[in-house]
Write a protein that holds these residues in place. Structure first.
Motif, PDB file in Angstrom:
ATOM      1  N   PHE A 221       1.280  12.554  53.718  1.00 58.18           N
ATOM      2  CA  PHE A 221      -0.064  13.147  53.721  1.00 58.18           C
ATOM      3  C   PHE A 221      -0.977  12.407  52.743  1.00 58.18           C
ATOM      4  CE2 PHE A 221      -3.406  16.026  52.541  1.00 58.18           C
ATOM      5  CZ  PHE A 221      -3.668  16.791  53.664  1.00 58.18           C
ATOM      6  N   VAL A 222      -0.511  12.235  51.516  1.00 60.83           N
ATOM      7  CA  VAL A 222      -1.327  11.585  50.482  1.00 60.83           C
ATOM      8  C   VAL A 222      -1.592  10.123  50.848  1.00 60.83           C
ATOM      9  CG1 VAL A 222      -1.384  10.883  48.062  1.00 60.83           C
ATOM     10  CG2 VAL A 222      -0.528  13.146  48.672  1.00 60.83           C
ATOM     11  N   LEU A 223      -0.544   9.412  51.278  1.00 61.79           N
ATOM     12  CA  LEU A 223      -0.715   7.999  51.641  1.00 61.79           C
ATOM     13  C   LEU A 223      -1.678   7.833  52.814  1.00 61.79           C
ATOM     14  CD1 LEU A 223       2.864   6.445  51.368  1.00 61.79           C
ATOM     15  CD2 LEU A 223       0.855   5.871  50.011  1.00 61.79           C
ATOM     16  N   ALA A 224      -1.588   8.711  53.798  1.00 61.75           N
ATOM     17  CA  ALA A 224      -2.465   8.617  54.962  1.00 61.75           C
ATOM     18  C   ALA A 224      -3.924   8.804  54.551  1.00 61.75           C
ATOM     19  CB  ALA A 224      -2.067   9.663  56.005  1.00 61.75           C
ATOM     20  N   VAL A 225      -4.179   9.754  53.657  1.00 60.16           N
ATOM     21  CA  VAL A 225      -5.542   9.975  53.177  1.00 60.16           C
ATOM     22  C   VAL A 225      -6.036   8.766  52.389  1.00 60.16           C
ATOM     23  CG1 VAL A 225      -6.948  11.363  51.602  1.00 60.16           C
ATOM     24  CG2 VAL A 225      -5.384  12.486  53.203  1.00 60.16           C
ATOM     25  N   VAL A 226      -5.164   8.192  51.559  1.00 62.71           N
ATOM     26  CA  VAL A 226      -5.544   6.998  50.785  1.00 62.71           C
ATOM     27  C   VAL A 226      -5.875   5.838  51.725  1.00 62.71           C
ATOM     28  CG1 VAL A 226      -4.690   5.239  49.192  1.00 62.71           C
ATOM     29  CG2 VAL A 226      -4.271   7.659  48.715  1.00 62.71           C
ATOM     30  N   ILE A 227      -5.020   5.627  52.720  1.00 74.09           N
ATOM     31  CA  ILE A 227      -5.264   4.542  53.682  1.00 74.09           C
ATOM     32  C   ILE A 227      -6.547   4.805  54.460  1.00 74.09           C
ATOM     33  CG2 ILE A 227      -4.389   3.420  55.780  1.00 74.09           C
ATOM     34  CD1 ILE A 227      -1.543   4.030  54.696  1.00 74.09           C
ATOM     35  N   GLY A 228      -6.730   6.043  54.913  1.00 77.08           N
ATOM     36  CA  GLY A 228      -7.945   6.382  55.659  1.00 77.08           C
ATOM     37  C   GLY A 228      -9.204   6.143  54.857  1.00 77.08           C
ATOM     38  N   THR A 229      -9.185   6.563  53.601  1.00 67.40           N
ATOM     39  CA  THR A 229     -10.356   6.373  52.744  1.00 67.40           C
ATOM     40  C   THR A 229     -10.607   4.889  52.487  1.00 67.40           C
ATOM     41  OG1 THR A 229      -9.863   8.480  51.657  1.00 67.40           O
ATOM     42  CG2 THR A 229     -11.416   7.029  50.559  1.00 67.40           C
ATOM     43  N   ALA A 230      -9.538   4.137  52.246  1.00 65.15           N
ATOM     44  CA  ALA A 230      -9.680   2.703  51.964  1.00 65.15           C
ATOM     45  C   ALA A 230     -10.271   1.959  53.154  1.00 65.15           C
ATOM     46  CB  ALA A 230      -8.322   2.111  51.587  1.00 65.15           C
ATOM     47  N   VAL A 231      -9.774   2.233  54.360  1.00 63.04           N
ATOM     48  CA  VAL A 231     -10.256   1.473  55.518  1.00 63.04           C
ATOM     49  C   VAL A 231     -11.673   1.887  55.914  1.00 63.04           C
ATOM     50  CG1 VAL A 231      -7.938   1.032  56.388  1.00 63.04           C
ATOM     51  CG2 VAL A 231      -9.179   3.050  57.197  1.00 63.04           C
ATOM     52  N   THR A 232     -12.029   3.163  55.733  1.00 57.99           N
ATOM     53  CA  THR A 232     -13.401   3.570  56.067  1.00 57.99           C
ATOM     54  C   THR A 232     -14.404   2.953  55.101  1.00 57.99           C
ATOM     55  OG1 THR A 232     -13.017   5.638  54.843  1.00 57.99           O
ATOM     56  CG2 THR A 232     -12.840   5.729  57.241  1.00 57.99           C
ATOM     57  N   LEU A 233     -14.065   2.923  53.813  1.00 60.62           N
ATOM     58  CA  LEU A 233     -14.959   2.288  52.841  1.00 60.62           C
ATOM     59  C   LEU A 233     -15.057   0.785  53.092  1.00 60.62           C
ATOM     60  CD1 LEU A 233     -14.057   4.116  49.497  1.00 60.62           C
ATOM     61  CD2 LEU A 233     -16.221   4.208  50.742  1.00 60.62           C
ATOM     62  N   ALA A 234     -13.904   0.141  53.291  1.00 62.54           N
ATOM     63  CA  ALA A 234     -13.902  -1.302  53.535  1.00 62.54           C
ATOM     64  C   ALA A 234     -14.643  -1.640  54.828  1.00 62.54           C
ATOM     65  CB  ALA A 234     -12.470  -1.827  53.594  1.00 62.54           C
ATOM     66  N   GLY A 235     -14.434  -0.833  55.867  1.00 64.79           N
ATOM     67  CA  GLY A 235     -15.104  -1.074  57.136  1.00 64.79           C
ATOM     68  C   GLY A 235     -16.605  -0.876  57.049  1.00 64.79           C
ATOM     69  N   THR A 236     -17.036   0.122  56.281  1.00 62.92           N
ATOM     70  CA  THR A 236     -18.468   0.384  56.117  1.00 62.92           C
ATOM     71  C   THR A 236     -19.146  -0.768  55.377  1.00 62.92           C
ATOM     72  OG1 THR A 236     -18.055   2.770  56.072  1.00 62.92           O
ATOM     73  CG2 THR A 236     -20.153   2.013  55.206  1.00 62.92           C
ATOM     74  N   VAL A 237     -18.527  -1.230  54.294  1.00 64.72           N
ATOM     75  CA  VAL A 237     -19.099  -2.339  53.528  1.00 64.72           C
ATOM     76  C   VAL A 237     -19.105  -3.621  54.365  1.00 64.72           C
ATOM     77  CG1 VAL A 237     -18.819  -3.780  51.480  1.00 64.72           C
ATOM     78  CG2 VAL A 237     -18.440  -1.314  51.321  1.00 64.72           C
ATOM     79  N   THR A 238     -18.014  -3.876  55.091  1.00 59.63           N
ATOM     80  CA  THR A 238     -17.956  -5.063  55.949  1.00 59.63           C
ATOM     81  C   THR A 238     -19.033  -5.013  57.030  1.00 59.63           C
ATOM     82  OG1 THR A 238     -15.563  -5.227  55.606  1.00 59.63           O
ATOM     83  CG2 THR A 238     -16.482  -6.419  57.490  1.00 59.63           C
ATOM     84  N   SER A 239     -19.245  -3.836  57.573  1.00 61.26           N
ATOM     85  CA  SER A 239     -20.271  -3.677  58.601  1.00 61.26           C
ATOM     86  C   SER A 239     -21.657  -3.982  58.053  1.00 61.26           C
ATOM     87  CB  SER A 239     -20.223  -2.252  59.153  1.00 61.26           C
ATOM     88  OG  SER A 239     -21.240  -2.041  60.099  1.00 61.26           O
ATOM     89  N   TYR A 240     -21.892  -3.625  56.803  1.00 60.81           N
ATOM     90  CA  TYR A 240     -23.198  -3.875  56.180  1.00 60.81           C
ATOM     91  C   TYR A 240     -23.443  -5.376  56.006  1.00 60.81           C
ATOM     92  CZ  TYR A 240     -26.709  -4.166  52.464  1.00 60.81           C
ATOM     93  OH  TYR A 240     -27.804  -4.487  51.704  1.00 60.81           O
ATOM     94  N   TYR A 241     -22.425  -6.097  55.522  1.00 62.12           N
ATOM     95  CA  TYR A 241     -22.605  -7.521  55.232  1.00 62.12           C
ATOM     96  C   TYR A 241     -22.525  -8.395  56.482  1.00 62.12           C
ATOM     97  CZ  TYR A 241     -22.474  -6.848  50.172  1.00 62.12           C
ATOM     98  OH  TYR A 241     -22.785  -6.481  48.878  1.00 62.12           O
ATOM     99  N   GLN A 242     -21.660  -8.022  57.420  1.00 58.77           N
ATOM    100  CA  GLN A 242     -21.431  -8.877  58.582  1.00 58.77           C
ATOM    101  C   GLN A 242     -22.176  -8.419  59.833  1.00 58.77           C
ATOM    102  OE1 GLN A 242     -19.751 -11.709  58.235  1.00 58.77           O
ATOM    103  NE2 GLN A 242     -19.376 -11.185  56.086  1.00 58.77           N
ATOM    104  N   ASP A 243     -22.853  -7.271  59.753  1.00 53.76           N
ATOM    105  CA  ASP A 243     -23.600  -6.725  60.885  1.00 53.76           C
ATOM    106  C   ASP A 243     -22.709  -6.570  62.119  1.00 53.76           C
ATOM    107  OD1 ASP A 243     -25.777  -5.679  62.196  1.00 53.76           O
ATOM    108  OD2 ASP A 243     -26.526  -7.624  62.871  1.00 53.76           O
ATOM    109  N   VAL A 244     -21.573  -5.905  61.910  1.00 50.08           N
ATOM    110  CA  VAL A 244     -20.640  -5.611  63.000  1.00 50.08           C
ATOM    111  C   VAL A 244     -20.530  -4.095  63.138  1.00 50.08           C
ATOM    112  CG1 VAL A 244     -19.331  -7.745  62.816  1.00 50.08           C
ATOM    113  CG2 VAL A 244     -18.723  -5.799  61.364  1.00 50.08           C
ATOM    114  N   PRO A 245     -20.084  -3.585  64.292  1.00 51.13           N
ATOM    115  CA  PRO A 245     -19.975  -2.137  64.490  1.00 51.13           C
ATOM    116  C   PRO A 245     -19.006  -1.511  63.485  1.00 51.13           C
ATOM    117  CG  PRO A 245     -19.793  -3.288  66.579  1.00 51.13           C
ATOM    118  CD  PRO A 245     -19.732  -4.330  65.509  1.00 51.13           C
ATOM    119  N   PRO A 246     -19.421  -0.465  62.774  1.00 46.87           N
ATOM    120  CA  PRO A 246     -18.546   0.122  61.751  1.00 46.87           C
ATOM    121  C   PRO A 246     -17.294   0.760  62.333  1.00 46.87           C
ATOM    122  CG  PRO A 246     -20.493   1.480  62.079  1.00 46.87           C
ATOM    123  CD  PRO A 246     -20.719   0.208  62.834  1.00 46.87           C
ATOM    124  N   GLY A 247     -17.426   1.444  63.473  1.00 49.86           N
ATOM    125  CA  GLY A 247     -16.266   2.107  64.058  1.00 49.86           C
ATOM    126  C   GLY A 247     -15.159   1.131  64.409  1.00 49.86           C
ATOM    127  N   ALA A 248     -15.528   0.067  65.114  1.00 49.04           N
ATOM    128  CA  ALA A 248     -14.534  -0.934  65.507  1.00 49.04           C
ATOM    129  C   ALA A 248     -13.911  -1.605  64.285  1.00 49.04           C
ATOM    130  CB  ALA A 248     -15.195  -1.979  66.405  1.00 49.04           C
TER     131      ALA A 248
END
Length: 299
Positions: A221-248
């Motif tokens: 449970f804890v690891l899944a939440v940590v992974i989920g939070t990490a990938v959503t933050l990383a994906g959001t920041v990557t989407s901002y800099y690279q202008d790619v869809p955040p969901g994908a």
């Protein structure tokens, strides 16, 4: 400047939403995985599209309207699961596809809806997260966390073995309904960031990744939440800099985390197996060998 992505107000809102999505999606997803209902979020996402369309048609907040419709749809899904039996899968298919078709139709019939709005809800969009959306997401995320953490023992028992949970006196149907409603709320929390078509992946993939290196429910449970939070933050920041869809981007990062943890787990599992084998051999050597039966018999 390394933290320049924190300056735009829309990114501040998007990052808040991303953190909440990263927490809530795996938190309810772990119960869906235990119940073998990994694709439930995908079905609810289809139904929620009708709520989004109604929101545009009635000029109300699409997040709140999608929540109402998704919750109603999740209740119908549970009723079909209980009573549908032979034709349940057909009824669910019509519910899912009807929900998506209805949403597309309603958005196009509304005065404020457009294909751009449709795409942002289907695949996520950083720039469309408003202050009102953030307020709705915070309230809904608080509900999801309260349910998934506060009732974790009861929900785990029902997800593992419904019959045993029923024998122990737990209200199985009420808890199943609560899981479905919580999943529906999570879908609407995540749709602004990940999108309705990809939200199910964020419910399932971080949980599957955490299971590669943990067999304990609490640690998973804890690891899944940590992974989920990490990938959503990383994906959001990557989407901002690279202008790619955040969901994908978020989903691909989650899959990458799964592949990485699977690669790390394989040699670890082999090492554990060797260690168990050597311990078993040691125990066998320490046990004194029994004498033949003929030596014990006196003639």
């Amino acid at each position: 400047m390394m933290l320049e992505f924190l300056n735009p107000p829309f990114m501040q809102r998007a990052l808040i939403a991303a953190v909440l999505v990263g927490i809530t999606a795996p938190a309810i997803g772990i119960y869906l995985v235990q119940r073998r209902q990994a694709l439930m979020g995908d079905g609810i996402g289809h139904v929620a599209m009708t709520g989004v369309g109604l929101g545009f048609l009635l000029s109300t907040n699409p997040v709140w309207m999608a929540t109402l419709v998704a919750v109603a749809g999740s209740v119908v899904m549970e009723l079909i699961r209980w009573y549908g039996r032979t034709r349940g899968d057909i009824a669910l298919a019509m519910l899912f596809y009807g929900g998506m078709a209805g949403g597309v139709m309603l958005i196009n019939l509304s005065d404020t809806g457009s294909n751009a709005n449709l795409t942002s809800f289907l695949f996520g969009s950083l720039s469309t997260v408003s202050d009102e959306d953030v307020t709705a997401i915070v309230v809904l995320a608080a509900f999801v966390v309260l349910v998934t953490v506060g009732l974790r023992r009861q929900l785990f028992a029902v997800s593992q073995d419904e019959e045993f949970a029923r024998v122990t006196g737990l209200p199985v149907r009420a808890l199943n309904l609560l899981v479905a409603v919580t999943a529906a709320v999570t879908v609407t929390v995540a749709m602004r960031v990940v999108g309705l078509l990809l939200v199910s992946a964020l419910m399932v993939v971080p949980v599957a990744a955490a299971q590669q290196i943990s067999k304990s429910f609490k640690v998973t449970f804890v690891l899944a939440v940590v992974i989920g939070t990490a990938v959503t933050l990383a994906g959001t920041v990557t989407s901002y800099y690279q202008d790619v869809p955040p969901g994908a981007t978020i989903v691909l990062l989650a899959i990458a985390a799964f592949v990485l943890l699977t690669a790390l787990a394989t040699p670890l599992a082999r090492r554990r197996a060797r260690s168990r084998g050597s311990e078993a051999d040691r125990c066998t050597l320490e046990v004194p060998a029994a004498r033949p039966a003929s030596d014990d018999v006196r003639v």
